[in-house]
Scaffold this motif. Structure first.
Motif, PDB file in Angstrom:
ATOM      1  N   GLU A   1      11.098  24.298   9.402  1.00 11.22           N
ATOM      2  CA  GLU A   1       9.838  24.888   8.967  1.00 11.22           C
ATOM      3  C   GLU A   1       8.748  23.827   8.960  1.00 11.22           C
ATOM      4  N   VAL A   2       7.528  24.296   9.128  1.00  5.28           N
ATOM      5  CA  VAL A   2       6.381  23.388   9.151  1.00  5.28           C
ATOM      6  C   VAL A   2       5.908  23.169   7.720  1.00  5.28           C
ATOM      7  N   THR A   3       5.727  21.880   7.348  1.00  2.45           N
ATOM      8  CA  THR A   3       5.198  21.555   6.027  1.00  2.45           C
ATOM      9  C   THR A   3       3.822  20.922   6.179  1.00  2.45           C
ATOM     10  N   LYS A   4       3.205  20.635   5.015  1.00  3.12           N
ATOM     11  CA  LYS A   4       1.896  19.992   5.064  1.00  3.12           C
ATOM     12  C   LYS A   4       1.996  18.567   5.599  1.00  3.12           C
ATOM     13  N   LEU A   5       3.190  17.995   5.516  1.00  5.09           N
ATOM     14  CA  LEU A   5       3.357  16.614   5.956  1.00  5.09           C
ATOM     15  C   LEU A   5       3.761  16.500   7.407  1.00  5.09           C
ATOM     16  N   SER A   6       4.639  17.368   7.871  1.00  2.00           N
ATOM     17  CA  SER A   6       5.159  17.209   9.231  1.00  2.00           C
ATOM     18  C   SER A   6       5.831  18.492   9.663  1.00  2.00           C
ATOM     19  N   GLY A   7       6.401  18.446  10.883  1.00  2.00           N
ATOM     20  CA  GLY A   7       7.140  19.593  11.397  1.00  2.00           C
ATOM     21  C   GLY A   7       6.514  20.230  12.609  1.00  2.00           C
ATOM     22  N   ARG A   8       5.318  19.801  13.009  1.00  2.00           N
ATOM     23  CA  ARG A   8       4.654  20.391  14.169  1.00  2.00           C
ATOM     24  C   ARG A   8       4.928  19.621  15.458  1.00  2.00           C
TER      25      ARG A   8
ATOM     26  N   MET B   1      10.487  10.449   4.324  1.00  3.73           N
ATOM     27  CA  MET B   1      10.531  11.108   3.023  1.00  3.73           C
ATOM     28  C   MET B   1      10.659  12.620   3.166  1.00  3.73           C
ATOM     29  N   ASP B   2      10.003  13.186   4.163  1.00  2.00           N
ATOM     30  CA  ASP B   2       9.999  14.643   4.334  1.00  2.00           C
ATOM     31  C   ASP B   2      11.294  15.145   4.965  1.00  2.00           C
ATOM     32  N   HIS B   3      11.703  14.513   6.080  1.00  2.00           N
ATOM     33  CA  HIS B   3      12.866  15.000   6.829  1.00  2.00           C
ATOM     34  C   HIS B   3      14.144  14.217   6.560  1.00  2.00           C
ATOM     35  N   GLY B   4      14.009  12.928   6.205  1.00  2.00           N
ATOM     36  CA  GLY B   4      15.203  12.107   6.078  1.00  2.00           C
ATOM     37  C   GLY B   4      15.893  12.242   4.740  1.00  2.00           C
TER      38      GLY B   4
ATOM     39  N   ARG C   1       0.822  -1.207   0.000  1.00  2.00           N
ATOM     40  CA  ARG C   1       0.000   0.000   0.000  1.00  2.00           C
ATOM     41  C   ARG C   1       0.861   1.264   0.000  1.00  2.00           C
ATOM     42  N   PHE C   2       2.098   1.148   0.461  1.00  2.77           N
ATOM     43  CA  PHE C   2       2.955   2.326   0.537  1.00  2.77           C
ATOM     44  C   PHE C   2       3.582   2.683  -0.811  1.00  2.77           C
ATOM     45  N   GLN C   3       3.435   1.793  -1.821  1.00  4.16           N
ATOM     46  CA  GLN C   3       3.925   2.143  -3.155  1.00  4.16           C
ATOM     47  C   GLN C   3       3.249   3.423  -3.645  1.00  4.16           C
ATOM     48  N   ARG C   4       1.935   3.485  -3.471  1.00  6.00           N
ATOM     49  CA  ARG C   4       1.186   4.669  -3.912  1.00  6.00           C
ATOM     50  C   ARG C   4       1.546   5.876  -3.044  1.00  6.00           C
ATOM     51  N   VAL C   5       1.704   5.657  -1.741  1.00  3.94           N
ATOM     52  CA  VAL C   5       2.037   6.760  -0.832  1.00  3.94           C
ATOM     53  C   VAL C   5       3.383   7.367  -1.216  1.00  3.94           C
ATOM     54  N   VAL C   6       4.380   6.518  -1.435  1.00  5.52           N
ATOM     55  CA  VAL C   6       5.718   7.010  -1.788  1.00  5.52           C
ATOM     56  C   VAL C   6       5.677   7.754  -3.105  1.00  5.52           C
ATOM     57  N   ARG C   7       4.940   7.239  -4.067  1.00  4.26           N
ATOM     58  CA  ARG C   7       4.855   7.905  -5.365  1.00  4.26           C
ATOM     59  C   ARG C   7       4.240   9.298  -5.236  1.00  4.26           C
ATOM     60  N   ASP C   8       3.100   9.390  -4.556  1.00  2.00           N
ATOM     61  CA  ASP C   8       2.393  10.668  -4.463  1.00  2.00           C
ATOM     62  C   ASP C   8       3.153  11.683  -3.608  1.00  2.00           C
TER      63      ASP C   8
ATOM     64  N   GLN D   1       6.308  13.076  -5.327  1.00  2.00           N
ATOM     65  CA  GLN D   1       5.979  14.088  -6.329  1.00  2.00           C
ATOM     66  C   GLN D   1       5.576  15.396  -5.669  1.00  2.00           C
ATOM     67  N   GLU D   2       4.856  15.308  -4.558  1.00  2.00           N
ATOM     68  CA  GLU D   2       4.458  16.515  -3.839  1.00  2.00           C
ATOM     69  C   GLU D   2       5.658  17.253  -3.276  1.00  2.00           C
ATOM     70  N   LEU D   3       6.657  16.515  -2.818  1.00  2.00           N
ATOM     71  CA  LEU D   3       7.859  17.135  -2.249  1.00  2.00           C
ATOM     72  C   LEU D   3       8.882  17.521  -3.312  1.00  2.00           C
ATOM     73  N   GLY D   4       8.677  17.079  -4.551  1.00  2.00           N
ATOM     74  CA  GLY D   4       9.643  17.363  -5.604  1.00  2.00           C
ATOM     75  C   GLY D   4      10.902  16.538  -5.461  1.00  2.00           C
ATOM     76  N   LYS D   5      10.780  15.342  -4.886  1.00  2.00           N
ATOM     77  CA  LYS D   5      11.937  14.455  -4.701  1.00  2.00           C
ATOM     78  C   LYS D   5      11.737  13.192  -5.523  1.00  2.00           C
ATOM     79  N   ASP D   6      12.867  12.586  -5.891  1.00  2.00           N
ATOM     80  CA  ASP D   6      12.830  11.319  -6.620  1.00  2.00           C
ATOM     81  C   ASP D   6      13.154  10.211  -5.631  1.00  2.00           C
TER      82      ASP D   6
END
Length: 731
Positions: free
Chosen positions: A531-538, A448-451, A401-408, A411-416
């Protein structure tokens, strides 16, 4: 037929097909030319639409039909797979899932918001839709059906369907034209002649009886089985003959010639080649059994018009090429989860009752009775293992199930970022799988966001521009270990310490190990994000992750190396229901230690404590072993026993000892929850009922291990225990 039950079956199967469809679409991104994956996606969409047609689920039919047209182009190599196409197909998959849940599960029409989302998706799908797409049928009895009076040019032949509806069709709640409307979704009805010869004179006419028949020429690339499935609900009340076009007969012969050199039953060969449907085979076999002369099955099928003589001859020839072999296929039975839970609960009660009977037998000192209870205990243990195995499921479905999560998210973070999965076949209890999904989701998104760094920063650091996230699972000492590994920048040790001091979590000068420093990120509200992002940071979530893992009697540890990445390792019990335990006594209290964590038992003597200077550790064959006195830890009253024992336990590569008064042996342990009032109780993970009716507490070994190690390190720091050689080595 129980339509509610049928709808529930459709709901389950549709969701399974959507999972397969999403997985295949994600795989197509890396292998766009894989015809098998393309076929799997098309079949999933086609089956969802076709089954929806049987129940008249118009919203699902209408939208899925558009997706199916596009997939048909891809399958026929008229449209190439591309990233934008994969994206819109994945969003379409999500929308079909939404429609299935709304229309089938909740029994409601799509909301205005759902319709607006669908309209936007339809506009985006039009870019790839063929110019001459097969539209949904237009008119028949006020409902959409398409009929072409002239055969299309260039056709290689048409199916011919001879259909005679049974007289009781209306009374059984079926409408003949609805089947024709659904048939038109599989292709084009070229000609259709209504047969009215069975209609009686008006004086004898009964409006509740059906006297209609149809002769239909049908242009479609669908299989005979798919066409026959259209009439599945009225098959027993009708006479249906489906004659294939000449081109299909050639396909049947070619397919049959390519079958392995194994002789099978005649009907199986014909069904496997597609020349005969299972329903037609069942009808032929039924007629063969009813007739006294027992005619050959092939003669019956030809007489019924179910199969062509040329195809029958080829099947008979294939049948004689080898010896008959039986195909063994694995069969599955769907069992509701609550029934499995009830079974596990009953097995748990059986374990307790068996333990009580064994205890009574020992007190009676009757050898025959003891032997009988021993046999019962052995059988109960086998039943327990078998029942628990029924609830074991592979972790791979959760990982996929995380295949779709990682893909989306990438792309949202602009990372490959690419996801690697290993250990997908590792099994654990279904209840554990259901509860570990959310913690895993948070850890994956956080990695994905911080690492993992951006492509530019990775190139500057000499790394590949594409980041890698790995999910792994394996068994270790009766536990399951889940690993989330990234090849990012790693945890910043100094920044974590700085944030901890700023928030007064640590006091200046306090010495911590690397593992203890990394564990600070699980403190409530703790975050090192700039900084706070839509994914994490709070700072919200990591404390919940640890709390949820501990609620499963598990533990989480972190390992990180600057510039190379971070590893999060989660240890969980295989099951939350019944375990093998080791029973001990401390004073008047009884405790259970999970048996898979017990290494050995040794006597704690005064000689072993002589060189410890009052600290809680001993020299165990040259290895420093810290220990916890359970009587002191749980503040139990009374004096220690005359003989103390140490139970050496291990968890996650760390060892410690538990000091107890008496060793009482192995015990099948049925885990009972403590209740919300005792959720924060340290060192205890549950309770169980002993054979005599007494209560024993199940020890939380990871918490006790950490307590022993922290106490020993604290004592060493305060006593300034000299050289590194004299420091304990915690393995």
């Amino acid at each position: 037929m129980d339509l509610d039950q049928a709808l529930q079956t459709y709901l389950v199967e549709a969701r399974e097909l959507l999972v397969e469809m999403e997985s295949a679409l994600l795989s197509l991104e890396s292998t766009p030319g894989d015809d098998e994956l393309i076929g799997a996606v098309f079949r999933a969409a086609h089956t969802i639409k076709g089954s929806a047609g049987l129940f008249g689920l118009t919203p699902i039919i209408g939208f899925t039909h558009i997706v199916e047209d596009i997939l048909d182009q891809v399958r026929n190599h008229r449209l190439a797979i591309s990233a934008p196409l994969i994206k819109v197909l994945l969003e379409s998959c999500d929308h079909i899932n939404l429609l299935v849940s709304t229309v089938v599960e909740q029994g409601e029409e799509p909301t205005p918001g759902d319709l607006a989302r669908e309209a936007a998706l339809r506009e985006r799908l039009l870019v790839w839709q063929p110019r001459e797409a097969s539209p949904l049928p237009q008119t028949l009895g006020g409902e959409p059906v398409q009929v072409e009076r002239d055969p299309p040019r260039g056709t290689s032949g048409l199916w011919h369907i001879s259909l005679r509806f049974g007289a009781e069709v209306f009374k059984n709640g079926m409408e003949p034209t609805s089947f024709l409307r659904y048939l038109a979704t599989l292709g084009k009805i070229v000609t259709m002649e209504t047969i009215t010869g069975a209609i009686p004179p008006w004086q004898e006419f009964d409006p509740e009886l059906c006297h209609l028949g149809y002769e239909i020429d049908f242009d479609s690339s669908a299989s005979k089985e798919s066409i026959a499935e259209v009439f599945e609900f009225v098959r027993d009340d009708c006479r249906i003959v489906i004659l294939p076009p000449d081109s299909k007969v050639e396909e049947y012969l070619a397919f049959m010639a390519a079958l392995p050199e194994e002789s099978e039953l005649l009907g199986q060969l014909l069904v496997k080649s597609g020349a005969l449907t299972q329903a037609e085979l069942d009808t032929g076999l039924c007629q063969q059994r009813e007739e006294a002369t027992s005619p050959r099955l092939g003669e019956i099928l030809v007489a019924q018009g179910a199969v062509d003589e040329v195809v029958l001859d080829a099947a008979l020839k294939k049948q004689n090429q080898g010896k008959e072999q039986k195909n063994r296929e694995q069969r599955f039975v769907r069992v509701p989860a609550d029934k499995l839970d009830d079974l596990i609960n009953l097995v748990g009660e059986l374990v307790v009752a068996s333990s009580g009977a064994n205890l009574l037998a020992q007190r009676c000192r009757d050898s025959q009775l003891q032997e009988a209870t021993s046999v019962i205990a052995m059988l109960v243990e086998e039943i327990r293992d078998g029942a628990l195995h029924l609830r074991m499921v592979p972790i791979g479905e959760t990982f996929n199930r995380f295949q779709r999560v990682v893909r989306d998210v990438s792309q949202e973070l602009g990372k490959d970022i690419v996801l690697r999965i290993s250990g997908a076949d590792t099994e654990l209890d279904k209840s554990v799988v259901e509860k570990i999904g959310d913690p895993l989701m948070h850890l994956v998104r956080n990695a994905m966001d911080h690492g993992i760094e951006s492509a530019e920063r990775r190139r500057l650091a000499g790394k590949p521009s594409q980041g890698t996230l790995t999910l792994n699972a394996f068994h270790d000492s009766g536990s399951i270990v889940l690993e989330i590994r990234d090849d990012g920048a790693g945890l910043d040790r100094e920044r974590i310490l700085k944030k901890a001091l700023e928030r007064d979590i640590l006091s200046p000068g306090q010495q911590l190990s690397d593992q203890e420093i990394y564990q600070l990120i699980f403190e409530p509200g703790f975050s090192t994000a700039e900084e706070v992002t839509k994914l994490s940071g709070r700072g919200v979530g990591m404390d919940v992750v640890k709390r949820n893992i501990q609620a499963l009697r598990g533990s989480v540890e972190l390992h990180s190396e600057a510039g190379k990445g971070t590893l999060v390792r989660i240890r969980l019990p295989l099951t939350l229901a019944i375990i093998d335990g080791f029973l001990v006594r401390v004073g008047s209290a009884h405790y259970v230690i999970p048996l898979d964590m017990v290494i050995e038992c040794v006597e704690l003597t005064e000689l072993a404590l002589q060189d410890t200077q009052g600290r809680d550790y001993i020299n165990l064959r040259g290895e420093v072993l810290p220990f916890v006195r359970l009587q002191r830890y749980f503040a139990l009253s009374g004096q220690p026993g005359r003989r103390e024992n140490i139970v050496v336990v291990s968890h996650g590569g760390q060892k410690s000892g538990l000091v107890v008064d008496e060793l009482l042996g192995e015990l099948q342990t049925v885990i009972k929850p403590l209740g919300k009032l005792y959720n924060q109780l340290s060192g205890i993970s549950g309770s169980t009922i002993l054979g005599g009716g007494d209560i024993a507490l199940i020890l939380d070994i990871p918490a006790l291990l950490q307590s022993a190690i922290r106490r020993e390190l604290h004592q060493l720091n305060h006593t300034g225990a000299g050289s590194p050689q004299s420091q304990p080595s915690i393995n």
